[in-house]
Scaffold this motif. Structure first.
Motif, short mmCIF file in Angstrom:
data_model
loop_
_atom_site.label_atom_id
_atom_site.label_comp_id
_atom_site.label_asym_id
_atom_site.label_seq_id
_atom_site.Cartn_x
_atom_site.Cartn_y
_atom_site.Cartn_z
N THR A 1 -6.55 33.59 -33.05
CA THR A 1 -6.89 35.35 -32.97
C THR A 1 -6.37 36.16 -33.85
N ARG A 2 -6.44 37.23 -33.10
CA ARG A 2 -6.16 38.60 -34.84
C ARG A 2 -5.91 39.46 -33.89
N ARG A 3 -5.91 40.29 -34.51
CA ARG A 3 -6.20 41.58 -33.92
C ARG A 3 -7.61 42.47 -33.69
N LEU A 4 -7.12 42.62 -31.84
CA LEU A 4 -8.64 43.24 -31.63
C LEU A 4 -9.09 44.23 -31.74
N LEU B 1 -8.18 54.91 -26.12
CA LEU B 1 -6.92 54.99 -25.83
C LEU B 1 -6.02 55.42 -26.21
N ASP B 2 -5.49 55.29 -27.77
CA ASP B 2 -4.18 55.86 -27.89
C ASP B 2 -4.68 57.41 -27.33
N MET C 1 -3.16 32.78 -35.31
CA MET C 1 -1.94 32.90 -34.50
C MET C 1 -2.79 31.82 -33.22
N ARG D 1 -5.48 58.95 -25.04
CA ARG D 1 -4.89 59.01 -23.96
C ARG D 1 -3.97 59.00 -23.48
N ALA D 2 -3.70 57.87 -24.07
CA ALA D 2 -1.84 57.53 -23.75
C ALA D 2 -0.77 58.68 -24.67
N ARG D 3 -1.29 59.02 -25.75
CA ARG D 3 -0.95 60.47 -26.43
C ARG D 3 -0.32 61.36 -25.24
N GLY D 4 -1.20 61.75 -25.15
CA GLY D 4 -1.83 63.20 -24.40
C GLY D 4 -1.25 62.47 -22.68
N GLY D 5 -0.53 61.43 -22.41
CA GLY D 5 0.18 61.56 -21.02
C GLY D 5 1.62 61.65 -21.02
N ALA D 6 1.47 61.06 -22.79
CA ALA D 6 2.98 61.01 -22.93
C ALA D 6 4.04 62.55 -23.53
N LEU E 1 -10.52 52.10 -29.08
CA LEU E 1 -10.98 52.30 -27.70
C LEU E 1 -10.53 54.19 -27.93
N THR F 1 -12.12 45.40 -30.75
CA THR F 1 -12.50 46.07 -30.06
C THR F 1 -11.95 48.02 -30.30
#
Lengths: 369, 508
Positions: free
Chosen positions: A352-355, A361-362, A1, A364-369, A359, A357
């Motif tokens: 640009t393509r999918r990033l 992150l997933d 894209m 942490r996000a799941r742990g939070g949700a 992380l 790096t």
């Protein structure tokens, strides 16, 4: 894209490479069109180059076209910088030609050649300047849009020329053609190379005008005021710049140079006043000024290139029996590609393509949700 | 306990590079459900970049974004809208000639070819009612006050189903009362479970409205703190990395003669309505007169009349006893009137010209720069160098367009240029708007210095704290007149706020 991001600074490398590639791409697009017209693009381009630069004579004919373009675009570089969008160079050119021709046709026959020519050039310059001052006054006093005013004045100028050509200025010996009588030798601007070349001393006017306008823009108070005004009118007013005066002087210079172009071309090349005096140079010069980035010295080069296309165009029409419209197609494909190229000089385009790096992150996000 | 708090949004390791600068350097940001989270930082700290990444305007070079635990790819503002993110920009994105309804449905795909105005109007009213404010769905935007327009922006984002709202310095244009109302709306939304990102420079607001605060500095994350556990002073230190002067030193100096007198001035604004309504004001040498008021009450027109940019219909203006009513900017310049306009790039500077060419704007008619019809650009360059050094202006390239300078440095350049003219009267209009703390302090100190040199300063500002900090007297403007002049040391903000809203008039 694809993503577009504005650049803070354009690298010099791009500023040189992009226009070159754009011109090449324009030529390529032009060739595709030519293939549809069943002509060989390589031969057509060859013929254009030959027709424009092939011999001393053809090159001098290219310069004949370049002279008015150089003169007009120099003035336009100045007024466009002050954001006075004069597109009425065509009309100013015509009025300049008419005013100067008046002396050539009806002036005292005994006047010496240098004096007559000087007066003709001055009168032509004055005529063009006055024709440009009208829209300038309308703009500064009544806020009339100068694009519309100058454009409409082009038509009026054309019809004034018609009026004289079909009226009192028509040569009785012209068999009804709308022509004036031929200019006397005294009223012909000298040519600088032997016949058949029509290159004339207007070339020196053009180069001198470009240099002077460049100095005006870069080195003088007026040029500085014009640039401040063009970039920010409110700041200009606050700094005490006389907006009315600046716009009018600008219009005088730009209209005057267009008028000078008109009378010089008529007097040196045509040697007769007629309906067709190549006043469309007034439009071509607009393109020359913009492509040159409103730098009058660069505009000299651009004018020669545009003139080459035009001169070469006549050549292919004659030699290859290709319609002259092809030249228009080539010219517009080049312009189109140049404008499109501006995007690359002003924006950074990235794919640009999918990033990539990864992380934590997933989690942490799941742990939070 | 951490697990109990529901995370609405996580931005992890966001990095965004621009040529020559890292605007966001591995920044982490978390937003809980039902919280007001402030993003704090100086200009250029990377707040806007981070929020533009969230709004889909920029795509980060590195890093990831997750909404409610799901990783998302935000490539355009439309994407962000689909993920229930709504941003309220500082400059409202409204079409002035259209009605509230038309603005709200603008760009909504869910609306077909035909817009059911009635049902949209009902929905707008329902949203407004839920948050205890009123708005007329059929009103045209231009008929609304700035505060009302902001509410339309809020409705617009809520209408599109936003659950994460980003507000970029929303109080910059509001009166204290309007700001309080806005905070009420924000708290209401919070209790509804919406998450709000609040961007602000004003520490007192930040302290009163937010639950948590994330501080950025020079593109890096400094930290995220609970508002309850931090003081304003500590916050300021986090933001700029050192203690700042909250109180500016001010000398007691003798008030001078009358420098500026405006008598019964009347003038129209650009829309042709009366902007100055028989306004009178006097400013003395060695005095800073603060002019407070909500935007659009004639402050801009007052400044323009004094600087010769706008015509007076009636009334008189004198500077040091000389009548300068409707004088040209040139005459005013020689009378010693200098101006720091609010619109730096629109009036004060010429964005596409270089630093040198901007620095010389008021000097190019004089020696040594002026050589007959020509300009000595070498002398101009030397002059610009002098300003840059004296006022410590950070200019990467003197010949690059001035628009690439940061806001603070642009303002320093403007201030430097005007002060070098040795003004008798200095008009400063919102001189610290949009500046970071360091530059703000510099500008205020410079204004006080000028006052100490006996210059009359007219300071027009919407920032009351600023006016109270530097001004000697405060004049409050409302609907084109001065409704009251008070001593800056004996007044409380609430009283001025009421005067600004036209509720009371107090005579000096």
């Amino acid at each position: 894209m694809l993503r577009f991001e504005k650049r803070d600074k354009t690298p010099v490398r791009l500023r040189v490479l992009v226009p070159i590639c754009s011109v090449l791409l324009g030529l390529l697009v032009g060739s595709i069109v030519m293939l549809f017209a069943r002509v060989n693009p390589v031969r057509v381009y060859g013929a254009i180059v030959k027709g424009a630069f092939g011999s001393a004579y053809t090159f001098s004919e290219t310069l004949v076209i370049a002279v008015p373009l150089i003169l007009i675009s120099a003035g336009l570089c100045l007024v466009y910088r002050m954001k006075f969008f004069n597109i009425g160079a065509k009309g100013q050119y015509i009025i300049g030609a008419i005013c100067g021709s008046y002396l050539a046709l009806f002036g005292p026959a005994t006047m010496s050649r240098p004096l007559l020519l000087t007066l003709m050039m001055l009168l032509g310059t004055l005529g063009g300047a006055l024709w440009a001052v009208i829209p300038a006054l309308l703009k500064v006093y009544w806020n009339v849009n100068e694009v519309i005013a100058t454009l409409l004045l082009n038509y009026i100028a054309s019809y004034i020329l018609w009026f004289f050509m079909y009226g009192t200025w028509r040569d009785p010996g012209s068999h009804g053609f709308p022509l004036s009588k031929n200019f006397a030798l005294n009223a012909q601007l000298p040519r600088i190379i032997a016949a058949p070349s029509r290159l004339h001393i207007g070339l020196f006017f053009g180069v001198a005008a470009a240099v002077i306008v460049w100095i005006i823009i870069r080195k003088t108070r007026f040029g500085y005021e014009a640039r401040v005004l063009g970039e920010n009118e409110r700041a200009a007013r606050y700094a005490g710049i006389n907006v009315v005066k600046t716009v009018i002087i600008g219009a005088v210079i730009s209209g005057g140079l267009a008028g000078l172009a008109g009378i010089a071309h008529t007097s040196a090349v045509l040697r007769v006043l007629q309906l067709e005096i190549n006043s469309d140079y007034g439009y071509t010069a607009i393109i020359a000024a913009w492509l040159a980035g409103l730098d009058p010295l660069v505009a000299i080069g651009v004018s020669v290139l545009l003139a080459a296309l035009e001169a070469g165009g006549y050549q292919i029409q004659i030699v290859m029996r290709v319609p002259f419209g092809i030249v228009g197609v080539i010219e517009s494909s080049i312009l189109f590609c140049l404008l499109a190229g501006e995007i690359i000089t002003h924006y950074r385009v990235t794919l640009t393509r999918r990033l990539s790096t990864p992380l934590a992150l997933d989690e942490r996000a799941r742990g939070g949700a | 306990m951490e697990g109990q708090e529901q995370l609405m949004l996580v931005m992890g390791n966001i990095t965004k590079r621009f040529p020559g600068i890292v605007a966001n350097d591995h920044v982490n940001f978390e937003l809980r459900k039902g919280e007001i989270h402030t993003l704090l930082g100086e200009n250029g700290a990377g707040k806007s970049t981070l929020m533009n990444v969230l709004d889909g305007i920029y795509y980060p070079d590195e890093g990831e974004i997750a909404i409610e635990g799901k990783r998302v790819n935000l490539r355009s503002p439309l994407d962000s809208m689909k993920h229930s993110i709504g941003m309220i920009h500082q400059n409202f994105m409204l079409v002035a000639s259209l009605s509230v309804i038309e603005n709200v449905v603008l760009g909504l795909e869910s609306q077909g070819f035909y817009i059911d105005k009635k049902s949209v109007a009902h929905q707008i009213e329902a949203i407004a009612k839920k948050y205890n404010f009123r708005v007329d769905p059929y009103a045209k935007i231009w008929q609304l006050s700035v505060g009302e327009q902001q509410r339309v922006e809020i409705i617009k984002t809520l209408f599109k189903g936003a659950r994460i709202l980003i507000l970029d310095e929303p109080t910059a244009v509001l009166t204290p009362q309007e700001s309080e109302e806005l905070f009420g709306i924000l708290r209401e939304m919070k209790s509804e479970g919406k998450s709000i990102i609040f961007i602000s420079h004003k520490l007192n607001e930040v302290m009163s409205v937010s639950d948590r605060i994330t501080v950025l500095r020079k593109g890096r994350l400094v930290g995220t703190v609970d508002t309850a556990s931090i003081t304003e002073r500590e916050l300021a230190k986090m933001m700029i990395g050192r203690d700042i002067l909250f109180r500016l030193e001010r000398k007691d100096i003798e008030q001078g003669r009358e420098v500026l007198t405006v008598e019964d001035a009347q003038a129209y604004n650009d829309r042709g309505t009366m902007a100055l309504n028989k306004l009178s004001i006097t400013v003395h040498g060695g005095e800073i007169m603060g002019v407070a008021g909500v935007a659009g009450n004639g402050q801009v027109e007052l400044a323009e009349c004094i600087t010769g940019l706008r015509h007076l219909v009636s009334g008189h203006i004198t500077v040091e006893g000389i009548d300068v009513t409707n004088a040209t900017p040139c005459t005013l310049a020689s009378a010693g009137v200098n101006y720091i306009p609010a619109d730096r790039l629109g009036v004060g500077l010429v964005p596409n010209l270089s630093t040198v060419e901007n620095a010389m704007l008021r000097k190019y008619r004089q020696q040594p720069m002026c050589r007959g019809a020509f300009i000595d650009y070498g002398a101009a360059c030397t002059y610009a160098d002098g300003l840059i050094e004296k006022f410590d202006i950070a200019v990467p390239l003197k010949n690059a367009p001035v628009k690439v300078l940061s806001g603070g440095n642009m303002q320093k350049l403007l201030l430097a240029r005007e002060i070098e003219e040795n003004p008798r009267l200095l008009i400063a209009e919102h001189p610290t708007r949009g500046l970071d703390v360091g530059a703000t302090e510099f500008v205020r100190k410079t204004l006080l210095e000028q006052r100490d040199h006996g210059v009359a300063v007219l300071l027009i500002s919407e920032d009351l704290d600023e006016i109270l900090m530097v001004a000697d007297r405060v004049a409050v403007m409302y609907e084109g007149r001065i409704v009251g002049i008070v001593d800056a040391h004996h007044v409380d903000i609430a009283q001025i706020g009421l005067m600004m809203a036209g509720a009371v008039g107090v005579k000096a």
